[in-house]
Design a protein around this motif. Structure first.
Motif, PDB file in Angstrom:
ATOM      1  N   PRO A   1      35.876  36.298  37.244  1.00 14.32           N
ATOM      2  CA  PRO A   1      36.331  37.264  38.254  1.00 14.32           C
ATOM      3  C   PRO A   1      36.848  38.546  37.605  1.00 14.32           C
ATOM      4  CG  PRO A   1      38.017  35.630  37.878  1.00 14.32           C
ATOM      5  CD  PRO A   1      36.836  35.204  37.041  1.00 14.32           C
TER       6      PRO A   1
ATOM      7  N   GLN B   1      39.394  42.331  38.476  1.00 14.08           N
ATOM      8  CA  GLN B   1      40.230  43.116  39.367  1.00 14.08           C
ATOM      9  C   GLN B   1      39.400  44.139  40.140  1.00 14.08           C
ATOM     10  OE1 GLN B   1      43.608  42.807  40.031  1.00 14.08           O
ATOM     11  NE2 GLN B   1      43.446  40.899  38.847  1.00 14.08           N
TER      12      GLN B   1
ATOM     13  N   LYS C   1      38.192  42.461  43.161  1.00 12.55           N
ATOM     14  CA  LYS C   1      39.289  42.334  44.125  1.00 12.55           C
ATOM     15  C   LYS C   1      39.443  43.621  44.929  1.00 12.55           C
ATOM     16  CE  LYS C   1      43.562  43.166  43.044  1.00 12.55           C
ATOM     17  NZ  LYS C   1      44.911  43.112  42.415  1.00 12.55           N
TER      18      LYS C   1
ATOM     19  N   ARG D   1      36.425  44.149  47.321  1.00 15.53           N
ATOM     20  CA  ARG D   1      36.527  43.324  48.534  1.00 15.53           C
ATOM     21  C   ARG D   1      37.566  43.878  49.498  1.00 15.53           C
ATOM     22  NH1 ARG D   1      36.044  38.444  44.992  1.00 15.53           N
ATOM     23  NH2 ARG D   1      33.945  37.613  45.266  1.00 15.53           N
TER      24      ARG D   1
ATOM     25  N   GLU E   1      46.889  44.727  38.842  1.00 14.46           N
ATOM     26  CA  GLU E   1      47.263  43.334  39.063  1.00 14.46           C
ATOM     27  C   GLU E   1      48.416  43.188  40.055  1.00 14.46           C
ATOM     28  OE1 GLU E   1      46.733  44.639  36.075  1.00 14.46           O
ATOM     29  OE2 GLU E   1      45.323  43.352  34.978  1.00 14.46           O
TER      30      GLU E   1
ATOM     31  N   ASN F   1      46.839  42.583  46.490  1.00 16.85           N
ATOM     32  CA  ASN F   1      46.663  41.135  46.461  1.00 16.85           C
ATOM     33  C   ASN F   1      46.854  40.546  47.854  1.00 16.85           C
ATOM     34  OD1 ASN F   1      46.390  40.705  43.489  1.00 16.85           O
ATOM     35  ND2 ASN F   1      48.451  41.594  43.479  1.00 16.85           N
ATOM     36  N   GLU F   2      46.155  39.453  48.136  1.00 14.54           N
ATOM     37  CA  GLU F   2      46.294  38.807  49.439  1.00 14.54           C
ATOM     38  C   GLU F   2      47.688  38.232  49.636  1.00 14.54           C
ATOM     39  OE1 GLU F   2      43.235  35.982  50.137  1.00 14.54           O
ATOM     40  OE2 GLU F   2      41.596  37.422  49.879  1.00 14.54           O
TER      41      GLU F   2
END
Length: 204
Positions: free
Chosen positions: A13, A15, A18, A21, A150, A154-155
């Motif tokens: 994966p 970032q 992320k 998405r 990071e 984030n979810e």
């Protein structure tokens, strides 16, 4: 309207994925387009360019035709790039070698650069300097540099910096709204026919 997002990291994966998405979801949630398409360069799905691309090699045609079809049907793009050693990843540069004006020409793109620290500016400059030349991609004036990636987008809310995260979410929404308006405006430029030229097929 269709907006395509290109995640330029080779990692899986990553970032960058992320962030890509998140952007795709925001495009949908805000109703900024009718359709999205997300393409990841993770694990290098595109071999390095070689002469076979120009010579109509069957393997290249089979590999590129589906990609080119998605890009041709797109009205705008979001290019998500990490900063590796101060540079755009090789796979993303290769992507631009494999796509031309038929796929990307005179369509707007938003650059979104990703950094684990305080960087991220060099990939923006690199993309703006050279990646559009022959394919005629039109980078919009706005860009987003997601620093300390990071700790944002984030979810899990607990994983986000409470000061930085709201800023990046709002900034991305604003930039995507601008991208949409450019996508609407540049439709007319392409429709006018003035961009078509057999004499000047390459940029200067």
């Amino acid at each position: 309207m269709k907006i395509s997002i290109i995640s330029g990291s080779h990692r899986d994966p990553s970032q960058s994925m992320k962030v890509a998405r998140f952007i795709e979801q925001r495009l949908r949630d805000k109703g900024l387009c009718d359709q999205t398409w997300l393409y990841a360069l993770a694990n290098n799905p595109l071999p390095l360019w070689d002469q076979g691309v120009w010579d109509g090699d069957e393997d290249w045609t089979r590999r590129l035709d589906p990609l080119h079809a998605e890009l041709r049907s797109s009205d705008g793009f979001v290019i998500v790039t990490p900063e590796w050693h101060g540079q755009v990843p090789a796979g993303l540069k290769n992507f631009f070698l494999l796509c031309g004006a038929t796929e990307l020409g005179h369509k707007p793109a938003l650059i979104v650069s990703v950094s684990s620290a305080d960087g991220g500016a060099y990939p923006v400059a690199e993309l703006r300097m050279s990646s559009y030349k022959n394919n005629r991609l039109c980078y919009i004036p706005e860009q987003v540099i997601v620093r300390h990636v990071e700790s944002v987008l984030n979810e899990d809310p607990a994983a986000n910096d409470p000061q930085a995260d709201p800023y990046f979410r709002a900034r991305i929404d604003w930039a995507l709204g601008i991208l949409r308006e450019y996508a609407l405006a540049l439709r007319q430029v392409r429709k006018s026919g003035v961009t078509e030229s057999e004499q000047f097929r390459n940029g200067m």
